[in-house]
Design a protein around this motif. Structure first.
Motif, PDB file in Angstrom:
ATOM      1  N   GLY A   1     -26.255  -2.247   0.316  1.00  0.00           N
ATOM      2  CA  GLY A   1     -26.529  -1.413  -0.859  1.00  0.00           C
ATOM      3  C   GLY A   1     -27.982  -1.485  -1.290  1.00  0.00           C
ATOM      4  N   ALA A   2     -28.583  -2.659  -1.197  1.00  0.00           N
ATOM      5  CA  ALA A   2     -30.007  -2.796  -1.544  1.00  0.00           C
ATOM      6  C   ALA A   2     -30.863  -1.969  -0.588  1.00  0.00           C
ATOM      7  CB  ALA A   2     -30.417  -4.267  -1.509  1.00  0.00           C
ATOM      8  N   GLY A   3     -30.524  -2.003   0.693  1.00  0.00           N
ATOM      9  CA  GLY A   3     -31.254  -1.189   1.663  1.00  0.00           C
ATOM     10  C   GLY A   3     -31.094   0.288   1.369  1.00  0.00           C
ATOM     11  N   ALA A   4     -29.898   0.690   0.962  1.00  0.00           N
ATOM     12  CA  ALA A   4     -29.658   2.095   0.630  1.00  0.00           C
ATOM     13  C   ALA A   4     -30.478   2.499  -0.601  1.00  0.00           C
ATOM     14  CB  ALA A   4     -28.175   2.336   0.395  1.00  0.00           C
ATOM     15  N   LEU A   5     -30.587   1.616  -1.562  1.00  0.00           N
ATOM     16  CA  LEU A   5     -31.384   1.898  -2.752  1.00  0.00           C
ATOM     17  C   LEU A   5     -32.860   2.067  -2.377  1.00  0.00           C
ATOM     18  CD1 LEU A   5     -31.622   2.227  -5.805  1.00  0.00           C
ATOM     19  CD2 LEU A   5     -31.802  -0.278  -5.953  1.00  0.00           C
ATOM     20  N   ILE A   6     -33.362   1.171  -1.551  1.00  0.00           N
ATOM     21  CA  ILE A   6     -34.746   1.289  -1.079  1.00  0.00           C
ATOM     22  C   ILE A   6     -34.903   2.592  -0.289  1.00  0.00           C
ATOM     23  CG2 ILE A   6     -36.508   0.275   0.435  1.00  0.00           C
ATOM     24  CD1 ILE A   6     -35.221  -2.488  -0.291  1.00  0.00           C
ATOM     25  N   GLY A   7     -33.920   2.892   0.550  1.00  0.00           N
ATOM     26  CA  GLY A   7     -33.960   4.125   1.330  1.00  0.00           C
ATOM     27  C   GLY A   7     -33.973   5.366   0.461  1.00  0.00           C
ATOM     28  N   ALA A   8     -33.263   5.329  -0.657  1.00  0.00           N
ATOM     29  CA  ALA A   8     -33.268   6.472  -1.578  1.00  0.00           C
ATOM     30  C   ALA A   8     -34.660   6.671  -2.174  1.00  0.00           C
ATOM     31  CB  ALA A   8     -32.232   6.262  -2.679  1.00  0.00           C
TER      32      ALA A   8
END
Length: 175
Positions: free
Chosen positions: A34-41
């Motif tokens: 989820g943290a990676g997805a947030l950074i990706g967003a």
């Protein structure tokens, strides 16, 4: 979506069977994704200004999909929990870039009146593939495959569909 569905049980088993950690650590692996997805967003938002053409969006989608698949495939080789967490964060970034570029491409390439039909068909198919990914875990729980073989299958579902398009794009630009 098959790979994404398989990721959740895979992370549980990776945590339990390979890292020999308790179930509470599994939730932290999910949080790393989820943290990676947030950074990706956030990265996707930054890239939005640079990806103005359909060709640039398509290229970004294909490359980010490939990077996502490769980074999550590398999880099976993670020697410990911290490396797995780092791989999940790194893999979440291209996952969100692929997500954003995919939906941008759909909106750009399909007329508005056809988008409803497209989503009415494709979203249930995506959900079905997600379910298939989760259910594919039965191969591991039934001892039909090893954890590595299970994850190779799930990762192949993410990477293999992208490769022909990348090869086609490469040959099209050489003409």
């Amino acid at each position: 979506m098959v790979s994404l569905g398989a990721l959740q049980p895979f992370l549980f088993w990776l945590n339990r069977d390979q890292f020999h950690l308790g179930p509470e650590m599994w939730t932290l692996l999910l949080a790393a994704q989820g943290a990676g997805a947030l950074i990706g967003a956030i990265v996707s938002h930054r890239l939005a200004g640079a990806l103005t053409s359909t060709q640039a969006l398509l290229r970004a989608y294909l490359i980010s999909s490939l990077l996502e698949g490769l980074s999550t495939f590398a999880l099976i080789f993670a020697p410990n929990y911290l490396v797995a967490s780092a791989l999940l964060i790194v893999g979440g970034i291209p996952e969100m870039i692929a997500f954003a570029t995919y939906f941008t491409l759909v909106q750009r390439c399909l007329p508005l009146e056809r988008q409803a039909v497209f989503y009415a068909v494709s979203l249930p198919l995506m959900d079905a593939c997600l379910i298939a990914g989760i259910l594919s875990g039965a191969f591991y729980t039934s001892n039909l495959v090893t954890l590595g073989q299970f994850w190779l299958f799930a990762s192949a579902c993410a990477v293999l569909p992208v490769l022909p398009f990348l090869a086609w794009r490469g040959s099209a630009t050489n003409r």
